[in-house]
Scaffold this active site. Structure first.
Site, PDB file in Angstrom:
ATOM      1  CE  LYS A   1      -4.793  53.386  -6.477  1.00 33.56           C
ATOM      2  NZ  LYS A   1      -5.786  52.339  -6.150  1.00 33.56           N
TER       3      LYS A   1
ATOM      4  CB  SER B   1      -6.902  49.250  -5.428  1.00 35.26           C
ATOM      5  OG  SER B   1      -5.519  49.382  -5.176  1.00 35.26           O
TER       6      SER B   1
END
EC number: 3.4.21.53
Length: 817
Positions: free
Chosen positions: A700, A657
């Site tokens: 996140k 990611s």
């Protein structure tokens, strides 16, 4: 597609409370629960449960908390209620081979009937046999038999005495022995031993000869009378058996009449009753009181009567359908059964009465739920289950003498046929491992019941979940939920699924939230759970687990972990990491830096070199390298030394990611253009420059927001996410409010070039219709144009003649290899 600044309305789901069509969950308590979002699993479960053919066992896949166990138990109970009650299972004595007890099945309830009938027979036979045999008629017939044989014996004795008298001997009986007495031939007086010794030798020789002849005659007498004794005993026994036979026949007829006229093991029962009859007739003497108790073992009668009992191992008389069993803690004894032993003179012994049935026998013609993890923990148990599935029969075995540490005389019960449908609860990984590694076992589980982790959200599933909440409140006696409170629960279900279009199937977490929200409601003294109670429960749970997050935030704010959220920097960017700690998952920013120099060694992944990079992250870096080659392939051969590192990370990096952020940091280092530090980046990237979705997107974003809020929001901070992650956004209320107020921003992009322009403030140089396999010429005053210029300078520097030096090229092996 250009970069998009997301509006606050798109950062979560919007559920209208009025669309739920109820004011609170009390209006839903009379509505039935359904298999919420699990229609495929429901159809598979009922198909498998209703299949009567062998090998149609069920393997249930799904995560813990998905309701797989409770829903399957509900389905098993429902199907079992319409099935016939299975037969009872009994173990009986084997008169032919006592060490091998027999197993018989009788119609449900008939096992206890047979057991009680035989118990009644045992008590009657112990009373009636002495009464019959000690009756006047039997006594008279016995006396006639005795008289007859006494007369025959007396006649033979008289003949013996007459023979002895001719030889001047007299025979007397003393204590069952025959004693010879010598008489004087003339006077008839008894001769003493001294007188015999004074006789002439010839006379003594004649007496000894007569004595030898007499002994021969005594032997013939005994040969004649001993069979008479046996015949007398045989005649008496026959008389007793004749007297008892009708009573036994009548008793056995009554027992058989108490049972159903037709069942599979009726012949076995008849043979068993015949064995009892024969055994009673063969041991009638044991039933009679003995004149000399020392000659009779006190346990003899007890041991004989024990053989006439029935060990009712499985009693189904109280069932109203097929059995449904769930083994929460299976052991060999609880699942398979066992044999109970007793210590006799330092040795373990047992008989058929010590046989105990386990769950597999109790679940015959019914359902048994097992958990695969429990079976894997006991290899012996797993092998026994595998054998049962293959042979459809079960053998109850005694433990070995080495296991008990004592000498043992055990039994070997008859193998029992078992037809049980096993419902095995396991994980998806376990299911496919068995499919690949043990196809013979896999074909015994022909029905796959697959519980999905999430399901589509619509008014029907919203309504079903509302009924689930109402049922929890009703069963647990909790205050009911208002429609707005239910909306908050549903929103949390969306967040658990990380999808605006889907809901989580982990109902245990939903149940936990319902209970904790009800506790918040009761703490404020209300009788109806409101939306604020849901928020309070979620906040309270977060605070209970958030200590590691607080420590991480303090380290960033105090400067121990260096994170910049303002200004610009070359070759430096904030990526977003996801920290998973079992009971807590949160996001944190992580500084990613890159350097580039002239050289020939290419891109160095420092985490990989020191063994802190996982395989997925390595894959992401390799993709990044190939993308760089595609972007600048017209400048081949590329000549650069570069490094990328995750600063202050010491526990390993996994996942791809951050590959998009790594690309931006490297291009910044090549082009010399600074990147905005207030924008954190997450997203994977493919070889064509497309930004791909990642997991944990909400955690996140919220993690970077917390850092910015702790350091200070300036209105320029935000997060760049993949466009394909937009439907996964279910953000916390405070983040949505910050976006609404314009102090925090969330951007989405489809192509890496779009994010590059936003972070640098300059054109990327890559046209939207450009193909990476074509020769690309970038404009000089673009990000890629400046990077291209740097690469050309690197190549020119490398092509200049240099002094020869030792080859010290580094290898690309991991540390420690």
């Amino acid at each position: 597609m250009p970069i998009v600044r997301l509006a606050a309305e798109s950062l979560s789901v919007d559920i209208d409370p009025e669309a739920l069509c109820f004011t609170d969950t009390a209006n839903l308590v009379d509505q039935p629960l359904s298999w919420i979002g699990q229609e495929r699993a429901r159809q598979a479960a009922y198909f498998g449960l209703n299949m009567r053919q062998p090998d149609y066992n069920l393997f249930v896949l799904g995560a813990a908390g998905s309701g797989r166990s409770s829903l399957l138990k509900q389905a098993m109970t429902e199907v079992a209620a319409n099935m016939p009650v299975p037969p009872d299972l009994c173990f009986i004595h084997n008169f032919d081979t006592p060490e091998c007890p027999l197993a018989i099945r009788l119609p449900a309830g008939q096992g206890s009937v047979l057991q009680q009938a035989l118990d009644h027979f045992i008590s009657n036979v112990c009373r009636e046999i002495p009464e019959y045999l000690n009756g006047e008629a039997t006594r008279q017939e016995s006396e006639r038999i005795n008289q007859k044989f006494r007369q025959e014996e007396a006649k033979a004795y008289a003949q013996l005495c007459a023979f002895a008298e001719k030889l001047n001997f007299v025979i007397r009986r003393e204590s069952g022995r025959l004693i010879l007495i010598l008489l004087d031939k003339h006077s008839g007086k008894v001769l003493s031993e001294d007188e015999i010794l004074q006789l002439p030798a010839a006379k003594r020789a004649a007496i000894e000869q007569d004595e030898a002849v007499l002994y021969q005659e005594i032997a013939r007498y005994l040969e004649k009378t001993h069979p008479l004794e046996y015949k007398r005993e045989e005649a008496l026994t026959t008389l007793q058996q004749i007297k008892i036979q009708p009573m036994l026949a009548q008793s056995m007829a009554v027992i058989l009449d108490s049972l159903h006229s037709s069942f599979s093991d009726r012949t076995k029962v008849e043979q068993f009753l015949h064995g009892i009859t024969k055994n009673v007739l063969d041991n009638l003497a044991i039933f009679l009181p003995s004149e000399n108790e020392d000659e009779k073992s006190p346990s003899a009668l007890k041991e004989i009567l024990a053989c006439y009992q029935v060990n009712l191992a499985v009693d189904n008389r109280h069932l109203r359908g097929a059995p449904v069993l769930i083994e929460e803690h299976p052991s060999f004894k609880s699942l398979i059964g066992g044999i109970k032993h007793r210590v006799v003179e330092g040795m373990l012994v047992s008989n058929f009465t010590g046989i105990r049935a386990g769950s597999l026998l109790k679940a015959h013609e019914g359902f048994l739920m097992l958990y695969l993890d429990d079976l894997f923990a006991n290899e012996q148990l797993w092998e026994k289950i595998s054998t049962l599935l293959r042979s459809h029969s079960l053998l109850i075995e005694a433990p070995s003498a080495t296991a008990t540490g004592m000498p043992m005389v055990s039994i070997e019960p008859e193998m029992v046929a078992v037809q049980v449908k096993i419902v095995l609860i396991g994980s998806r990984e376990q299911y496919y491992a068995i499919q690949e590694e043990d196809p013979e076992l896999a074909r015994r589980f022909r029905v796959k019941v697959d519980f999905s982790a999430s399901f589509m959200a619509n008014l029907q599933t919203y309504h079903a979940l509302s009924i689930f909440i109402a049922s929890l409140c009703q069963v647990s006696r909790l205050p009911h939920f208002s429609a707005t409170a239910v909306v908050n629960v549903l929103t949390n279900c969306h967040r658990e699924a990380e999808d605006q279009k889907r809901l989580t199937a982990n109902f245990s977490r939903t149940e936990t939230l319902v209970m904790e929200s009800a506790a918040q409601c009761m703490a404020r003294g209300s009788s109806l759970v409101e939306a604020a109670d849901i928020s309070s429960a979620l906040q309270a749970r977060f605070l209970r687990h958030a200590y590691p997050l607080e420590c991480a935030l303090e380290a960033i704010v105090d400067g121990d972990v260096v994170i910049d959220v303002t200004g610009e920097a070359i070759g430096q960017i904030n990526g977003l990491s996801l920290v998973e700690m079992g009971d807590l998952t949160f996001g944190l920013p992580i500084r990613i830096t890159a350097h580039a120099f002239a050289g020939e060694e290419g891109l160095l992944n420092i985490e990989r070199e020191v063994g802190l990079s996982g395989p997925v992250h390595d894959k992401g870096v390799f993709i990044l390298q190939n993308l760089l080659c595609a972007l600048f392939h017209h400048n081949a051969p590329l000549a650069f030394n570069a490094s990328i590192v995750f600063e202050q990370q010491y526990h390993g990096i996994e996942g791809d990611s951050a590959s998009c952020a790594e690309l931006y940091a490297f291009l910044s280092a090549l082009s010399g253009l600074p990147l905005r530090q207030g924008i954190a980046v997450t997203g994977a990237i493919n070889q064509f420059g497309e930004i791909l979705p990642v997991g944990g997107i909400n955690e996140k974003i919220e993690g970077f927001y917390r850092v910015c809020a702790a350091i200070g929001l300036d209105g320029n901070q935000g997060v760049l996410i993949p466009e394909r992650n937009r439907r996964h956004l279910i953000l916390a209320r405070e983040v949505i409010d910050a976006v609404q107020q314009g102090v925090f921003h969330i951007y989405s992009a489809e192509q890496m070039s779009d994010g590059l322009e936003m972070l640098t403030g300059m054109p990327s140089g890559l046209m939207s219709d450009a193909r990476l396999n074509e020769i690309l010429v970038y404009e000089p005053h673009t990000v890629l144009g400046l990077a291209q210029k740097t690469l050309r300078n690197f190549r020119a520097a490398c092509q200049q003649p240099t002094q020869a030096k030792p080859d010290n090229k580094r290898t690309h092996e991991r540390a420690g290899k």
